[in-house]
Design a protein around this motif. Structure first.
Motif, PDB file in Angstrom:
ATOM      1  N   LYS A  36      92.944  67.912 -48.561  1.00  0.00           N
ATOM      2  CA  LYS A  36      93.716  67.607 -49.764  1.00  0.00           C
ATOM      3  C   LYS A  36      92.907  67.896 -51.016  1.00  0.00           C
ATOM      4  N   GLU A  37      91.604  67.566 -51.001  1.00  0.00           N
ATOM      5  CA  GLU A  37      90.750  67.813 -52.164  1.00  0.00           C
ATOM      6  C   GLU A  37      90.694  69.307 -52.487  1.00  0.00           C
ATOM      7  N   LEU A  38      90.557  70.106 -51.430  1.00  0.00           N
ATOM      8  CA  LEU A  38      90.524  71.554 -51.626  1.00  0.00           C
ATOM      9  C   LEU A  38      91.894  72.064 -52.043  1.00  0.00           C
ATOM     10  N   GLY A  39      92.920  71.499 -51.430  1.00  0.00           N
ATOM     11  CA  GLY A  39      94.290  71.904 -51.754  1.00  0.00           C
ATOM     12  C   GLY A  39      94.653  71.609 -53.188  1.00  0.00           C
ATOM     13  N   ASP A  40      94.137  70.498 -53.719  1.00  0.00           N
ATOM     14  CA  ASP A  40      94.440  70.130 -55.108  1.00  0.00           C
ATOM     15  C   ASP A  40      93.894  71.172 -56.093  1.00  0.00           C
ATOM     16  N   ILE A  41      92.793  71.816 -55.731  1.00  0.00           N
ATOM     17  CA  ILE A  41      92.232  72.868 -56.583  1.00  0.00           C
ATOM     18  C   ILE A  41      93.134  74.095 -56.549  1.00  0.00           C
ATOM     19  N   GLN A  46      98.167  79.256 -59.769  1.00  0.00           N
ATOM     20  CA  GLN A  46      99.264  80.037 -59.189  1.00  0.00           C
ATOM     21  C   GLN A  46      98.764  81.293 -58.487  1.00  0.00           C
ATOM     22  N   SER A  47      97.793  81.958 -59.103  1.00  0.00           N
ATOM     23  CA  SER A  47      97.263  83.191 -58.528  1.00  0.00           C
ATOM     24  C   SER A  47      96.642  82.938 -57.161  1.00  0.00           C
ATOM     25  N   ILE A  52      96.582  83.251 -51.236  1.00  0.00           N
ATOM     26  CA  ILE A  52      96.342  82.583 -49.959  1.00  0.00           C
ATOM     27  C   ILE A  52      97.576  82.688 -49.059  1.00  0.00           C
ATOM     28  N   LEU A  53      98.762  82.518 -49.613  1.00  0.00           N
ATOM     29  CA  LEU A  53      99.980  82.655 -48.808  1.00  0.00           C
ATOM     30  C   LEU A  53     100.160  84.089 -48.310  1.00  0.00           C
ATOM     31  N   ALA A  54      99.838  85.066 -49.174  1.00  0.00           N
ATOM     32  CA  ALA A  54      99.945  86.470 -48.764  1.00  0.00           C
ATOM     33  C   ALA A  54      98.966  86.768 -47.638  1.00  0.00           C
ATOM     34  N   LEU A  55      97.770  86.232 -47.764  1.00  0.00           N
ATOM     35  CA  LEU A  55      96.724  86.519 -46.778  1.00  0.00           C
ATOM     36  C   LEU A  55      97.013  85.855 -45.438  1.00  0.00           C
ATOM     37  N   VAL A  56      97.474  84.604 -45.469  1.00  0.00           N
ATOM     38  CA  VAL A  56      97.723  83.892 -44.221  1.00  0.00           C
ATOM     39  C   VAL A  56      98.884  84.520 -43.451  1.00  0.00           C
ATOM     40  N   ASN A  57      99.765  85.230 -44.166  1.00  0.00           N
ATOM     41  CA  ASN A  57     100.889  85.909 -43.525  1.00  0.00           C
ATOM     42  C   ASN A  57     100.599  87.372 -43.209  1.00  0.00           C
ATOM     43  N   ALA A  88      86.218  84.867 -53.622  1.00  0.00           N
ATOM     44  CA  ALA A  88      86.523  86.298 -53.727  1.00  0.00           C
ATOM     45  C   ALA A  88      87.552  86.584 -54.811  1.00  0.00           C
ATOM     46  N   VAL A  89      88.592  85.747 -54.879  1.00  0.00           N
ATOM     47  CA  VAL A  89      89.643  85.948 -55.891  1.00  0.00           C
ATOM     48  C   VAL A  89      89.115  85.613 -57.286  1.00  0.00           C
TER      49      VAL A  89
END
Length: 265
Positions: A36-41, A46-47, A52-57, A88-89
């Motif tokens: 959750k801590e990492l997710g909050d960052i 938005q970028s 992350i969604l593009a990469l996981v798919n 990296a991003v």
């Protein structure tokens, strides 16, 4: 004033590490870290969320189902992979803005190469291998930003086979290892990353030579002017890699790297 310090001090925009990386590294330093801590960052950027969604798919990770939830994406990738993607991003604009648009791509190729070789040989953790490969050349940002035209001359010289550190010293009275080492100190990077930045051209001088050798090997494998004669044959033998197959190994790494690059651009 020492020329390396003068060069780094002259580039105000790169003296501070991108804030999102600082946040991630601070979170990861904690003894216990929740997703959750990492997710909050991530969710407030938005970028990063899109990448992350593009990469996981993507085919790079090859998950069987389509994933639209960022929390599921983060849990599937794991904290270290997410940290690597964020770094990296976040570093991409800094590397690209320096005028050397190929630097980020090269860093991604070395990162993918280190990750692949680490997975194949079990020489070190693959996620850790990715980040050491990505960060190794950060000192080039300083040199290229300080004088893009001059650094383009450095690049042209290396295409003819000249040693990059010698050419950089000739033009800048410093080199990307020295400028990178100073950045690593100012950014308070972990010892492993600072060591890679300082010794990837001379792994035998490092107190942790194995990861430095790994970065050096991947770096040479992905070069446009790849020359198998520059490879450390003894190191490749310790990895159990047949030197007769290095061309096919190089092709596999470049294919994987370019797939990753396409998803993050």
């Amino acid at each position: 004033m020492d020329k390396t310090i003068e060069l780094v001090n002259s580039i105000k925009d790169i003296q501070a590490m991108p804030s999102v990386i600082v946040k991630v590294l601070n979170v990861m330093k904690k003894p216990t870290v929740s997703m959750k801590e990492l997710g909050d960052i991530v969710v407030y950027d938005q970028s990063l969320t899109i990448k992350i969604l593009a990469l996981v798919n993507s085919a790079y990770y090859g998950f069987s189902q389509q994933i639209s939830s960022i929390s599921i994406a983060l849990s599937l990738l794991g904290m270290v992979k997410v940290k690597n993607i964020i770094v990296a991003v976040a570093m991409k604009p800094m590397m690209s803005n320096s005028g050397d648009k190929e630097l980020w791509k090269h860093s991604m190729r070395v990162a993918a190469g280190c990750e692949y070789l680490a997975k194949m040989t079990k020489i070190m953790d693959a996620d850790e291998a990715f980040i050491i490969g990505f960060i190794h050349d950060i000192g080039k940002i300083v040199l290229h930003t300080s004088n893009p035209k001059l650094y383009n001359k450095v690049i042209e010289c290396t295409k003819d086979g000249a040693d990059i550190l010698d050419v950089e010293k000739n033009y800048f009275d410093s080199d990307h290892v020295k400028t990178g080492s100073l950045l690593a100190k100012r950014w308070q990077l972990p010892i492993l990353l600072a060591n890679i930045i300082s010794y990837h051209h001379n792994p035998s001088l490092s107190s942790i030579p194995v990861p430095c050798n790994l970065v050096s090997a991947a770096d040479k494998l992905v070069q446009d002017n790849f020359n198998p004669n520059t490879l450390d044959k003894d190191f490749f033998k310790t990895l159990g890699i047949d030197l007769n197959d290095v061309e096919s190994l190089r092709e596999v790494i470049l294919q994987k790297a370019d797939l990753l690059i396409s998803e993050l651009t």
